[in-house]
Write an enzyme that holds these catalytic residues in place. Structure first.
Site, short mmCIF file in Angstrom:
data_model
loop_
_atom_site.label_atom_id
_atom_site.label_comp_id
_atom_site.label_asym_id
_atom_site.label_seq_id
_atom_site.Cartn_x
_atom_site.Cartn_y
_atom_site.Cartn_z
CG ASN A 106 -1.79 1.23 1.32
OD1 ASN A 106 -2.36 1.65 0.31
ND2 ASN A 106 -1.90 1.83 2.50
CB THR A 107 1.61 4.00 -2.04
OG1 THR A 107 1.98 5.37 -1.96
CG2 THR A 107 0.59 3.78 -3.12
CG HIS A 108 -1.14 6.50 4.02
ND1 HIS A 108 -2.51 6.54 3.83
CD2 HIS A 108 -0.87 7.36 5.03
CE1 HIS A 108 -3.04 7.39 4.70
NE2 HIS A 108 -2.06 7.89 5.45
C1 GAR Z 1 -2.29 8.70 -3.31
O1 GAR Z 1 -1.71 9.84 -2.73
C2 GAR Z 1 -2.36 7.57 -2.30
O2 GAR Z 1 -1.30 7.54 -1.41
C3 GAR Z 1 -3.64 7.87 -1.60
O3 GAR Z 1 -4.51 8.22 -2.63
C4 GAR Z 1 -3.77 8.92 -3.64
C5 GAR Z 1 -4.16 8.35 -4.99
O4 GAR Z 1 -3.77 9.21 -6.00
N1 GAR Z 1 -4.07 6.73 -0.82
C6 GAR Z 1 -4.58 6.82 0.42
O5 GAR Z 1 -4.86 7.87 0.95
C7 GAR Z 1 -4.80 5.48 1.10
N2 GAR Z 1 -5.05 5.63 2.47
P1 GAR Z 1 -3.85 8.76 -7.53
O6 GAR Z 1 -5.19 8.07 -7.76
O7 GAR Z 1 -3.74 10.04 -8.32
O8 GAR Z 1 -2.69 7.83 -7.79
#
Ligand code: GAR
Length: 190
Positions: A106-108
């Site tokens: 997961n990326t956060h």
């Molecule tokens: C990203 O910043 C990711 O880390 C976050 O949603 C965004 C998606 O951006 N995820 C979370 O907050 C999970 N808890 P994207 O759809 O433009 O790649």
């Protein structure tokens, strides 16, 4: 190394991974991209790149376990080495975590364990921290919990809004995600 990427939104981090694979910077195969709803930008980006896509719309399931079962089944059918949650805003259940034990990333957009959840950037800003950042970790059954693989710090500016801060975090997050996947792919081929 084969990966499945899960998205819920615009998929800008996904696009960075697609581009890194296309340029040869990242040596792995994106087996499929899936979403928990219909019509996401992420799925559109994957389809435009010729990547197989699937949608398991959460709203079409009356029962969370049935949704989780279908998501697990489809992901498993692509035989991935890793499943990557890249802005996948849905908590997966025990069946999924067991199927991809230790291989669900997961990326956060915060320095976990600070500011987990759906509003990591907003919460960091509201708290008044001067430094926040992003985290790539192995996800377990909790909300943004599990062993941390990599983190990068991003300074908060006086005049930051959630959007400007999230924009700078995403720049760091893309690099961090690509570097982490590259290192996993290296280890995979050895
Ligand atoms: C990203 O910043 C990711 O880390 C976050 O949603 C965004 C998606 O951006 N995820 C979370 O907050 C999970 N808890 P994207 O759809 O433009 O790649």
């Amino acid at each position: 190394m084969r990966i499945v990427i899960l998205v819920s939104g615009t998929g800008s981090n996904l696009q960075a991974v697609i581009d890194a694979v296309a340029s040869g910077e990242l040596d792995l195969e994106i087996a499929a991209v899936g979403a928990d709803r219909t019509g996401t930008g992420g799925v559109a980006r994957a389809a435009a790149a010729g990547i197989e896509t699937f949608e398991v719309p959460f709203k079409e399931y009356t029962d969370r376990a049935a949704w989780n079962h279908e998501l697990t089944r489809i992901c498993r059918s692509h035989a991935p080495d890793y499943v990557v949650s890249s802005g996948f805003m849905r908590i997966v259940g025990e069946e999924f975590i067991t199927a991809f034990d230790g291989t669900y990333l997961n990326t956060h957009p915060a320095l976990l364990p600070a500011f987990p959840g759906a509003h990591g950037v907003r919460d960091a800003l509201a708290y008044g921290v001067k430094v926040t950042g992003c985290t790539v970790h192995i996800a377990d059954a909790g909300v943004d919990t599990g062993p941390i693989l990599a983190q990068r710090a991003v300074e908060v500016h006086e005049d930051d809004t959630e959007d400007t801060l999230h924009g700078r975090i995403k720049i760091a997050e893309r690099t961090l995600l690509i570097e982490t996947l590259a290192s996993l792919a290296d280890r995979h081929t050895v």
